[in-house]
Design a protein around this motif. Structure first.
Motif, PDB file in Angstrom:
ATOM      1  N   LEU A   1     -13.378  82.828  -0.553  1.00  0.00           N
ATOM      2  CA  LEU A   1     -12.201  83.436  -1.180  1.00  0.00           C
ATOM      3  C   LEU A   1     -11.254  82.368  -1.703  1.00  0.00           C
ATOM      4  O   LEU A   1     -10.770  82.453  -2.851  1.00  0.00           O
ATOM      5  CB  LEU A   1     -11.468  84.342  -0.187  1.00  0.00           C
ATOM      6  CG  LEU A   1     -10.156  84.957  -0.677  1.00  0.00           C
ATOM      7  CD1 LEU A   1     -10.406  85.877  -1.865  1.00  0.00           C
ATOM      8  CD2 LEU A   1      -9.461  85.677   0.451  1.00  0.00           C
ATOM      9  N   ASP A   2     -10.991  81.343  -0.908  1.00  0.00           N
ATOM     10  CA  ASP A   2     -10.105  80.263  -1.341  1.00  0.00           C
ATOM     11  C   ASP A   2     -10.650  79.570  -2.586  1.00  0.00           C
ATOM     12  O   ASP A   2      -9.897  79.227  -3.501  1.00  0.00           O
ATOM     13  CB  ASP A   2      -9.894  79.244  -0.213  1.00  0.00           C
ATOM     14  CG  ASP A   2      -9.048  79.801   0.921  1.00  0.00           C
ATOM     15  OD1 ASP A   2      -8.368  80.833   0.701  1.00  0.00           O
ATOM     16  OD2 ASP A   2      -9.067  79.215   2.026  1.00  0.00           O
ATOM     17  N   ALA A   3     -11.975  79.358  -2.626  1.00  0.00           N
ATOM     18  CA  ALA A   3     -12.586  78.727  -3.801  1.00  0.00           C
ATOM     19  C   ALA A   3     -12.438  79.610  -5.028  1.00  0.00           C
ATOM     20  O   ALA A   3     -12.121  79.125  -6.130  1.00  0.00           O
ATOM     21  CB  ALA A   3     -14.055  78.428  -3.525  1.00  0.00           C
ATOM     22  N   LYS A   4     -12.635  80.906  -4.893  1.00  0.00           N
ATOM     23  CA  LYS A   4     -12.506  81.827  -6.027  1.00  0.00           C
ATOM     24  C   LYS A   4     -11.058  81.916  -6.498  1.00  0.00           C
ATOM     25  O   LYS A   4     -10.804  82.022  -7.707  1.00  0.00           O
ATOM     26  CB  LYS A   4     -13.039  83.215  -5.659  1.00  0.00           C
ATOM     27  CG  LYS A   4     -14.546  83.263  -5.589  1.00  0.00           C
ATOM     28  CD  LYS A   4     -15.038  84.661  -5.271  1.00  0.00           C
ATOM     29  CE  LYS A   4     -16.563  84.705  -5.243  1.00  0.00           C
ATOM     30  NZ  LYS A   4     -17.054  86.042  -4.961  1.00  0.00           N
ATOM     31  N   ILE A   5     -10.128  81.883  -5.553  1.00  0.00           N
ATOM     32  CA  ILE A   5      -8.702  81.908  -5.936  1.00  0.00           C
ATOM     33  C   ILE A   5      -8.369  80.658  -6.728  1.00  0.00           C
ATOM     34  O   ILE A   5      -7.670  80.722  -7.747  1.00  0.00           O
ATOM     35  CB  ILE A   5      -7.803  82.044  -4.691  1.00  0.00           C
ATOM     36  CG1 ILE A   5      -7.918  83.451  -4.112  1.00  0.00           C
ATOM     37  CG2 ILE A   5      -6.354  81.717  -5.027  1.00  0.00           C
ATOM     38  CD1 ILE A   5      -7.228  83.640  -2.785  1.00  0.00           C
ATOM     39  N   ALA A   6      -8.879  79.513  -6.297  1.00  0.00           N
ATOM     40  CA  ALA A   6      -8.614  78.252  -6.986  1.00  0.00           C
ATOM     41  C   ALA A   6      -9.220  78.249  -8.389  1.00  0.00           C
ATOM     42  O   ALA A   6      -8.668  77.658  -9.317  1.00  0.00           O
ATOM     43  CB  ALA A   6      -9.147  77.083  -6.167  1.00  0.00           C
ATOM     44  N   GLU A   7     -10.363  78.897  -8.552  1.00  0.00           N
ATOM     45  CA  GLU A   7     -11.047  78.934  -9.847  1.00  0.00           C
ATOM     46  C   GLU A   7     -10.504  80.012 -10.790  1.00  0.00           C
ATOM     47  O   GLU A   7     -10.763  79.955 -11.993  1.00  0.00           O
ATOM     48  CB  GLU A   7     -12.545  79.202  -9.646  1.00  0.00           C
ATOM     49  CG  GLU A   7     -13.297  78.099  -8.973  1.00  0.00           C
ATOM     50  CD  GLU A   7     -14.742  78.505  -8.662  1.00  0.00           C
ATOM     51  OE1 GLU A   7     -15.164  79.626  -9.044  1.00  0.00           O
ATOM     52  OE2 GLU A   7     -15.441  77.710  -8.031  1.00  0.00           O
TER      53      GLU A   7
END
Length: 133
Positions: free
Chosen positions: A118-124
């Motif tokens: 989730l954190d990676a998708k939010i960052a992207e």
């Protein structure tokens, strides 16, 4: 092998019976709960005192902990049968707790992975990229 509990039946009128249990209890893995039933409680010959047997067997036990339970019983009138039934709930509950701990560890790992994803998708994420599709 592969068991969760061990049950020994002692004839208090025969010293060899207790000696056998003393030898065998040392071979029982430390993770296995042990019950020793002092049979012939109904006999008038003064059977072994379960507390004295427990003390003696705890000294022989591998871990010296409280995994050994000793209690009197009588096969003639079923005295102690309810205690044996209650005893068998202990290793079963221990097995359940171990299983729940494994499930908790798996769930925590999945939660950690989901949070990282989730954190990676939010960052992207980018509104501009979304609109340009």
């Amino acid at each position: 092998r592969g068991c969760h509990a061990a049950v020994f039946l002692v004839d208090p009128r025969r010293p060899a019976s207790l000696a056998y249990v003393e030898r065998r209890i040392a071979a029982v893995p430390a993770r296995v709960a042990v019950a020793v039933l002092c049979n012939f409680r109904d006999a008038a010959e003064g059977p072994l005192d379960p507390a004295a047997v427990a003390e003696k067997l705890d000294a022989v036990s591998r871990d010296g902990g409280d995994r050994v339970r000793v209690f009197a019983c009588s096969a003639r009138d079923c005295f102690g049968l309810a205690l044996l039934y209650d005893y068998l709930a202990v290793p079963f509950r221990r097995l359940q707790v171990d299983q729940q701990r494994r499930l908790l560890a798996t769930s925590e790992a999945r939660l950690e992975a989901a949070t990282a994803e989730l954190d990676a998708k939010i960052a992207e994420s980018s509104y501009a990229a979304h609109v340009s599709k």
